[in-house]
Each structure stands twice: as C-alpha cells, then as structure tokens.
Design an enzyme around this catalytic site. Structure first.
Site, PDB file in Angstrom:
ATOM      1  N   ARG A 213      26.115  74.988 -32.788  1.00  0.00           N
ATOM      2  CA  ARG A 213      26.864  73.854 -33.350  1.00  0.00           C
ATOM      3  C   ARG A 213      26.251  72.532 -32.938  1.00  0.00           C
ATOM      4  O   ARG A 213      26.139  71.614 -33.747  1.00  0.00           O
ATOM      5  CB  ARG A 213      28.336  73.904 -32.939  1.00  0.00           C
ATOM      6  CG  ARG A 213      29.102  75.023 -33.627  1.00  0.00           C
ATOM      7  CD  ARG A 213      30.529  75.093 -33.142  1.00  0.00           C
ATOM      8  NE  ARG A 213      30.528  75.303 -31.697  1.00  0.00           N
ATOM      9  CZ  ARG A 213      31.437  74.811 -30.861  1.00  0.00           C
ATOM     10  NH1 ARG A 213      32.436  74.090 -31.304  1.00  0.00           N
ATOM     11  NH2 ARG A 213      31.355  75.058 -29.566  1.00  0.00           N
TER      12      ARG A 213
ATOM     13  N   ASN B 135      33.333  76.805 -34.873  1.00  0.00           N
ATOM     14  CA  ASN B 135      33.332  78.244 -34.613  1.00  0.00           C
ATOM     15  C   ASN B 135      34.543  78.864 -35.303  1.00  0.00           C
ATOM     16  O   ASN B 135      35.650  78.335 -35.200  1.00  0.00           O
ATOM     17  CB  ASN B 135      33.419  78.546 -33.117  1.00  0.00           C
ATOM     18  CG  ASN B 135      32.097  78.386 -32.406  1.00  0.00           C
ATOM     19  OD1 ASN B 135      31.038  78.382 -33.015  1.00  0.00           O
ATOM     20  ND2 ASN B 135      32.154  78.247 -31.095  1.00  0.00           N
TER      21      ASN B 135
END
Length: 101
Positions: free
Chosen positions: A24, A42
């Site tokens: 990320r 997520n």
C-alpha cells in the site's frame, strides 16, 4: 480534449501476496508521482483495493504498474501480484491526496 486527459475513477482489486509487505505504501508513492488522488486499502480476503482519480492516461499508467504490464517488470514492487481486476467510472471528486487504509 484528448481521451487521456479525461478525468476518471479507477478501482482496481489486486490479489497475490500484497498485504504486510509494504504494498500500500508503494502504491501510494506511485500514485502521488502520477498526481493521482485516492486510496489503497487492505481487504479482509487478502486483496488490496486501489481507488485512483485523475487523468485517464495517468490512471492507465498506474494500472499497468499494479499489474506488472511494464517493459522490464516493476523494479522494487513489494510482494507478488498474481492478478488485477479493474473497473472504470466517472470521478466522484471525494478524494484529496492519496491515503493508505
């Protein structure tokens, strides 16, 4: 207006080993380099959802980077991507900056 300049919203679901490896953060860095706004989140099933808004050409470039469809591969990309599913739509204008969630 050139098609690549049209502002769009890209939603991409990335699967593989993409959680717990800095993926990320890496996506956020690439998106900011391209001047895109959005988020990388997520999901409970192990995927990462990437939402990006900006010019179609820049969103397309981010998708290519996510999917690994870049000549010479994607140096420095953490984890291992096994697939990406994408959806395109009109921008919602709700994103400012790019966040990791």
């Amino acid at each position: 207006m050139n098609e690549d300049d049209e502002v769009v919203r890209l939603t991409a679901w990335v699967r593989g080993r993409v959680q717990g490896v800095g993926f990320r953060w890496w996506v956020r860095s690439r998106a900011l380099e391209l001047g895109l706004a959005g988020s990388a989140t997520n999901l409970g099933d192990g995927r990462v959802e990437v939402v990006a808004e900006g010019p179609r050409g820049d969103c397309r470039r981010l998708l290519e980077i996510l999917d690994g469809d870049v000549p010479g591969g994607v140096p420095g990309r953490p984890g291992a991507v096994t697939g990406v599913v994408d959806r395109w739509g009109p921008p919602r204008g709700e994103a400012h900056g790019f966040r990791e969630r």
